[in-house]
Scaffold this motif. Structure first.
Motif, PDB file in Angstrom:
ATOM      1  N   UNK A 179      10.630  19.749  -4.849  1.00  0.00           N
ATOM      2  CA  UNK A 179       9.748  18.812  -5.546  1.00  0.00           C
ATOM      3  C   UNK A 179      10.356  17.413  -5.563  1.00  0.00           C
ATOM      4  N   UNK A 180       9.532  16.445  -5.931  1.00  0.00           N
ATOM      5  CA  UNK A 180      10.046  15.091  -6.130  1.00  0.00           C
ATOM      6  C   UNK A 180      10.639  15.010  -7.536  1.00  0.00           C
ATOM      7  N   UNK A 181      11.162  13.829  -7.872  1.00  0.00           N
ATOM      8  CA  UNK A 181      11.702  13.661  -9.223  1.00  0.00           C
ATOM      9  C   UNK A 181      10.713  12.911 -10.127  1.00  0.00           C
ATOM     10  N   UNK A 182       9.472  12.782  -9.667  1.00  0.00           N
ATOM     11  CA  UNK A 182       8.418  12.223 -10.520  1.00  0.00           C
ATOM     12  C   UNK A 182       8.053  10.785 -10.202  1.00  0.00           C
ATOM     13  N   UNK A 183       9.071   9.944 -10.074  1.00  0.00           N
ATOM     14  CA  UNK A 183       8.782   8.543  -9.754  1.00  0.00           C
ATOM     15  C   UNK A 183       9.615   8.140  -8.544  1.00  0.00           C
ATOM     16  N   UNK A 184       9.066   7.279  -7.704  1.00  0.00           N
ATOM     17  CA  UNK A 184       9.792   6.890  -6.490  1.00  0.00           C
ATOM     18  C   UNK A 184      10.999   6.030  -6.863  1.00  0.00           C
ATOM     19  N   UNK A 185      11.914   5.913  -5.917  1.00  0.00           N
ATOM     20  CA  UNK A 185      13.070   5.052  -6.141  1.00  0.00           C
ATOM     21  C   UNK A 185      12.623   3.623  -6.397  1.00  0.00           C
ATOM     22  N   UNK A 186      11.723   3.150  -5.542  1.00  0.00           N
ATOM     23  CA  UNK A 186      11.301   1.753  -5.651  1.00  0.00           C
ATOM     24  C   UNK A 186      10.690   1.454  -7.018  1.00  0.00           C
ATOM     25  N   UNK A 187       9.902   2.393  -7.520  1.00  0.00           N
ATOM     26  CA  UNK A 187       9.266   2.196  -8.821  1.00  0.00           C
ATOM     27  C   UNK A 187      10.332   2.101  -9.920  1.00  0.00           C
ATOM     28  N   UNK A 188      11.283   3.017  -9.869  1.00  0.00           N
ATOM     29  CA  UNK A 188      12.341   3.018 -10.889  1.00  0.00           C
ATOM     30  C   UNK A 188      13.231   1.798 -10.760  1.00  0.00           C
ATOM     31  N   UNK A 189      13.494   1.393  -9.527  1.00  0.00           N
ATOM     32  CA  UNK A 189      14.359   0.232  -9.270  1.00  0.00           C
ATOM     33  C   UNK A 189      13.738  -1.035  -9.854  1.00  0.00           C
TER      34      UNK A 189
ATOM     35  N   UNK B 254       0.840  -1.189   0.000  1.00  0.00           N
ATOM     36  CA  UNK B 254       0.000   0.000   0.000  1.00  0.00           C
ATOM     37  C   UNK B 254       0.884   1.252   0.000  1.00  0.00           C
ATOM     38  N   UNK B 255       1.944   1.168   0.791  1.00  0.00           N
ATOM     39  CA  UNK B 255       2.878   2.291   0.908  1.00  0.00           C
ATOM     40  C   UNK B 255       3.450   2.660  -0.458  1.00  0.00           C
ATOM     41  N   UNK B 256       3.854   1.618  -1.214  1.00  0.00           N
ATOM     42  CA  UNK B 256       4.396   1.861  -2.565  1.00  0.00           C
ATOM     43  C   UNK B 256       3.405   2.618  -3.432  1.00  0.00           C
ATOM     44  N   UNK B 257       2.150   2.177  -3.352  1.00  0.00           N
ATOM     45  CA  UNK B 257       1.119   2.761  -4.196  1.00  0.00           C
ATOM     46  C   UNK B 257       0.916   4.238  -3.845  1.00  0.00           C
ATOM     47  N   UNK B 258       0.787   4.497  -2.544  1.00  0.00           N
ATOM     48  CA  UNK B 258       0.514   5.873  -2.119  1.00  0.00           C
ATOM     49  C   UNK B 258       1.703   6.786  -2.431  1.00  0.00           C
ATOM     50  N   UNK B 259       2.921   6.274  -2.218  1.00  0.00           N
ATOM     51  CA  UNK B 259       4.083   7.129  -2.499  1.00  0.00           C
ATOM     52  C   UNK B 259       4.232   7.363  -4.009  1.00  0.00           C
ATOM     53  N   UNK B 260       3.866   6.382  -4.814  1.00  0.00           N
ATOM     54  CA  UNK B 260       3.918   6.577  -6.271  1.00  0.00           C
ATOM     55  C   UNK B 260       3.001   7.707  -6.688  1.00  0.00           C
ATOM     56  N   UNK B 261       1.808   7.700  -6.097  1.00  0.00           N
ATOM     57  CA  UNK B 261       0.852   8.769  -6.413  1.00  0.00           C
ATOM     58  C   UNK B 261       1.393  10.109  -5.908  1.00  0.00           C
ATOM     59  N   UNK B 262       1.904  10.082  -4.682  1.00  0.00           N
ATOM     60  CA  UNK B 262       2.415  11.318  -4.074  1.00  0.00           C
ATOM     61  C   UNK B 262       3.572  11.899  -4.869  1.00  0.00           C
ATOM     62  N   UNK B 263       4.480  11.033  -5.302  1.00  0.00           N
ATOM     63  CA  UNK B 263       5.656  11.499  -6.043  1.00  0.00           C
ATOM     64  C   UNK B 263       5.240  12.192  -7.332  1.00  0.00           C
ATOM     65  N   UNK B 264       4.277  11.610  -8.023  1.00  0.00           N
ATOM     66  CA  UNK B 264       3.806  12.218  -9.270  1.00  0.00           C
ATOM     67  C   UNK B 264       3.099  13.538  -9.006  1.00  0.00           C
ATOM     68  N   UNK B 265       2.223  13.519  -7.979  1.00  0.00           N
ATOM     69  CA  UNK B 265       1.423  14.716  -7.691  1.00  0.00           C
ATOM     70  C   UNK B 265       2.339  15.890  -7.365  1.00  0.00           C
ATOM     71  N   UNK B 266       3.320  15.665  -6.501  1.00  0.00           N
ATOM     72  CA  UNK B 266       4.206  16.762  -6.101  1.00  0.00           C
ATOM     73  C   UNK B 266       5.056  17.236  -7.273  1.00  0.00           C
ATOM     74  N   UNK B 267       5.441  16.300  -8.109  1.00  0.00           N
ATOM     75  CA  UNK B 267       6.245  16.635  -9.284  1.00  0.00           C
ATOM     76  C   UNK B 267       5.448  17.545 -10.223  1.00  0.00           C
ATOM     77  N   UNK B 268       4.202  17.129 -10.479  1.00  0.00           N
ATOM     78  CA  UNK B 268       3.372  17.896 -11.403  1.00  0.00           C
ATOM     79  C   UNK B 268       3.002  19.256 -10.834  1.00  0.00           C
ATOM     80  N   UNK B 269       2.734  19.269  -9.542  1.00  0.00           N
ATOM     81  CA  UNK B 269       2.363  20.507  -8.872  1.00  0.00           C
ATOM     82  C   UNK B 269       3.485  21.538  -8.969  1.00  0.00           C
ATOM     83  N   UNK B 270       4.713  21.053  -8.841  1.00  0.00           N
ATOM     84  CA  UNK B 270       5.855  21.969  -8.852  1.00  0.00           C
ATOM     85  C   UNK B 270       6.218  22.386 -10.269  1.00  0.00           C
ATOM     86  N   UNK B 271       5.979  21.529 -11.216  1.00  0.00           N
ATOM     87  CA  UNK B 271       6.282  21.816 -12.615  1.00  0.00           C
ATOM     88  C   UNK B 271       7.752  22.153 -12.815  1.00  0.00           C
ATOM     89  N   UNK B 272       7.985  23.119 -13.672  1.00  0.00           N
ATOM     90  CA  UNK B 272       9.355  23.531 -13.993  1.00  0.00           C
ATOM     91  C   UNK B 272      10.090  24.095 -12.786  1.00  0.00           C
TER      92      UNK B 272
END
Ligand code: SF4
Lengths: 270, 476
Positions: B458-468, B419-437
């Protein structure tokens, strides 16, 4: 990449040997905010001869609960983390704070537990902060990185006082071609992050950060480095809000030569 | 209780302190001075670290045998012709002091610096009962004139700038020639001394604290840098020592051991200028000394913590080093803590002495950075004990509900990696998009505490775990 954990049971505290199975404790902040630090850590560990795994069942080390007085949750998370990591030879975290939690606080949390107490001790003995592990266990300080500039290094409180990390990051940075290091005053003073502290007491935290930033500015450095993303996000957040031009990065990014990503809190150029 | 604690308003107190320009100036000066002087003295003493171990072990031994040493101390005091009064709380201690003062119809008492005196509010109480307390310690005298409470265990007027002292003296000393130059510390000291000396001579009773109570000698000791303590305890007819129970030490030798680490930790001195011992009333062969010697021994809730997870705070020898090195104290000073004791040790003692429900924020007002523990001469694990207070607050539901709900939600996920992975994946994207450029956010949902003074990177868009996972999948 395949990993063959299991040698830990045979040789729980043995010295480092090339090919050792190292589990990366990514830390919740790196996982969410700055994965590039995690990849830099993997690169450094692999170059130092480790076989790196990233256990699936990790989330956070449990400090938010532990430091808020919720001991029961902290114990639950400690057990979950121990179970996920204890099969490996070593545990390495790109953070003195999370490393300190595993190394010093898990054994205290579980001291009364006949089963988990010894397991916590066993894991603690094999847990290291990243720069400390590279310099002191792997015995490797030169990773061939180069970066021109003048940096200053912030010791996080848990790195310095819990993990006793002081020389390692400096020894590693010395090997980065083109980079000079100017020390700031009061390197042992806290930056005001303190986990949930900075959210609960924003004004006090801000005053602490302001003092830290003043000592950073006084060095004339154009790059601030540290080994803990919590401090770095706090300081970058403060410095960028105030319009500082100093760039802020995790030390692993520089050591691994992975500085393509914008620095922390910096605009993206693409 | 001396004065009503405002510790629950720590945040508001702190906000005021942060805007107080003279206070910030005074704190800055004190910070530079105290850290450096301690460093210099400690550097000259290679055995300092091992003395800290000895100090810790000694205090642990005393705490484990407190009843024994206190009874021994009482007997020794009696043998020397003095009296010991056991007082369970502040009220009984105040009543006892008044009773003793009344036996000689005291109109004036002189006082040496005593934190336990502050703790039980002895000044206000005496004043309300028609007895004038005169502070003889320079710092205490300054804050008495200003109607303030101490802001530091050993430097009660640490929060006052030199210019403010001058202002205070000019207002209070009406006979002072306006042309007299008071702009350096020495003349300020001389001015205070003139006034204070007069007080010594007319006092009927002298009240001091004690750094240590020496069990086998029946003696008490104080250290000062001004010599005011000596005059307070030898000139008046009656000498009253106020001391809390954990001040007892077995012998003179033990007192000397602790004095060595106390002075260095407190002021960076190898030794305080005056170390004064008092034992019993004047004997026929003595040249001076009081006619009566009383020790008012105060528990005030301490014994309830013997054997508890907070017992180690009773090792404190009140050196103030933890305050001098605390970044929170450096920011807000002592008064923000809202009661008598401030800084890291204040955040441990205040909940004990006024009730944790009256000091809720204090154990939380720390980053647990551990600098206090790294300098404490008796190695009190202050961060650990602060956390123990937090655990008590949490288990008694004193921790605010919003924080408890937030923690519960976070813990629910942290214990469920998928569940943690899922929520952080969403969070990482949301913060990335919110911050934009922009790469950072100047405000973000649920992050006002963070973004009040700083941006949120901002985040870098995708979590470490997702990219890993993706990388591993590609590699295998
Ligand atoms: S807790 Fe330690 S450092 Fe702080 S005042 Fe007490 S003895 Fe000194």
């Amino acid at each position: 990449m395949t990993s063959q954990p299991g040698t830990a049971q045979l040789n729980p505290q043995g010295p480092f040997k090339a090919g050792a199975n190292v589990a990366l404790f990514v830390t919740c902040l790196v996982d969410l905010f700055r994965p590039s630090v995690g990849f830099a850590a993997v690169k450094l560990l692999e170059e130092a001869g480790c076989r790196v795994s990233v256990p699936d069942a990790q989330t956070c080390c449990g400090q938010p609960a532990y430091n808020s007085g919720d001991r029961k949750t902290a114990v639950d998370i400690a057990k979950q983390t121990i179970a996920a990591f204890e099969a490996f030879d070593f545990v390495v975290a790109p953070s003195g704070s999370c490393g300190g939690m595993i190394k010093h606080h898990y054994p205290q949390l579980l001291a009364e537990d006949a089963v988990w107490g010894p397991r916590a001790e066993g894991l603690a003995a094999r847990t290291y902060e990243l720069t400390q592990f590279l310099a002191e266990q792997c015995g490797k300080t030169d990773f061939g990185a180069r970066l021109s500039g003048n940096c200053t290094y912030h010791d996080s409180c848990s790195s310095l006082r819990e993990m006793k990390v002081k020389a390692a990051p400096r020894d590693l940075l010395k090997q980065v071609a083109g980079l000079t290091l100017t020390e700031m005053e009061e390197t042992d003073a806290c930056c005001g992050f303190g986990g949930t502290f900075c959210i609960k007491f924003p004004d006090v935290s801000n005053s602490m950060a302001a003092r830290k930033v003043a000592t950073i500015d006084a060095t004339g450095a154009d790059l601030l480095l540290a080994g803990d993303l919590g401090c770095l996000m706090n300081l970058a957040g403060k410095m960028k809000r105030d319009g500082s031009r100093v760039q802020v990065r995790h030390v692993a990014e520089v050591l691994a030569g992975m500085t393509d990503e914008p620095a922390i809190g910096e605009e993206r150029n693409s | 209780m001396s004065f009503v604690p405002t510790s629950n308003a720590f945040k508001e107190n702190a906000a005021g302190a942060l805007k107080d320009v003279p206070l910030q100036e005074a704190l800055g000066i004190a910070r530079h001075h105290s850290i450096q002087t301690r460093l210099n003295t400690v550097a000259k003493m290679p055995e300092f670290e091992s003395l800290r171990d000895i100090g810790r072990d000694l205090k642990n031994h005393i705490i484990a045998n407190l009843d024994h040493y206190l009874l021994q101390f009482e007997q020794s005091v009696i043998d020397r012709g003095g009296k010991v009064h056991w007082c369970p709380d502040g009220e009984s201690a105040r009543a006892k002091v008044l009773e003793i003062c009344r036996t000689v119809n005291a109109k004036t008492v002189t006082k040496g610096k005593t934190m336990i005196g502050e703790e039980i509010g002895i000044n206000d109480f005496l004043f309300a009962n028609g007895i004038e307390p005169v502070e003889t310690d320079l710092g205490e005298y300054i804050i008495q004139l200003r109607g303030e409470t101490p802001s530091h265990i050993i430097g009660p007027a640490l929060h006052v700038t030199k210019a403010q002292v001058e202002e205070t003296f000019r207002a209070a000393h009406t006979d002072l020639d306006p042309k007299r130059n008071l702009d350096d510390a020495a003349t300020l000291m001389a001015e205070a001394r003139e006034k204070l000396r007069a007080g010594f001579l007319k006092a009927d009773v002298g009240i001091t604290g004690a750094n240590f109570l020496i069990a086998d000698e029946g003696a008490t000791t104080i250290v000062t840098n001004e010599g005011n303590g000596d005059l307070t305890q030898t000139l008046p007819r009656i000498h009253i020592v106020l001391a809390s129970i954990e001040k007892v030490v077995p012998s003179l030798k033990d007192a000397m051991t602790l004095l060595r680490i106390l002075a260095r930790s407190a002021t960076g001195q190898e030794q305080s200028v005056y170390t004064t011992f008092s034992s019993g009333p004047r004997r026929p062969s003595d040249l001076d000394g009081p006619e009566e010697f009383h020790v008012v021994l105060i528990d005030n809730g301490r014994s309830a913590y013997l054997g508890s997870d907070l017992e180690e705070m009773l090792r404190c020898i009140r050196c103030g080093a933890c305050l001098d090195h605390c970044p929170v104290y450096h920011s807000v000073g002592g008064h923000a803590y809202g009661w008598v004791y401030s800084g890291p040790i204040g955040s441990l003692l205040t909940p004990m002495l006024v009730g944790v429900e009256n000091a809720k924020p204090l154990p939380n007002a720390s980053t647990l950075c551990g600098r206090c523990e790294s300098v404490c001469p008796v190695r009190i694990p202050i961060p650990k004990l602060l956390r123990n207070w937090r655990e008590r607050e949490f288990s008694r539901a004193i921790t605010p509900q919003t924080e408890r709900s937030g923690l519960w939600f976070w813990a629910f996920m942290a214990k469920r990696p998928l569940l943690y992975r899922l929520v952080t994946r969403i969070g990482a994207r949301a913060l990335f998009n919110l911050a934009g450029q922009h790469g950072r956010l100047s405000s973000a949902p649920l992050a006002s505490g963070w973004t009040k003074h700083r941006d949120l990177p901002a985040t870098q868009g995708r979590t470490f775990q997702e990219q890993w996972k993706a990388k591993k999948g590609a590699r295998s």
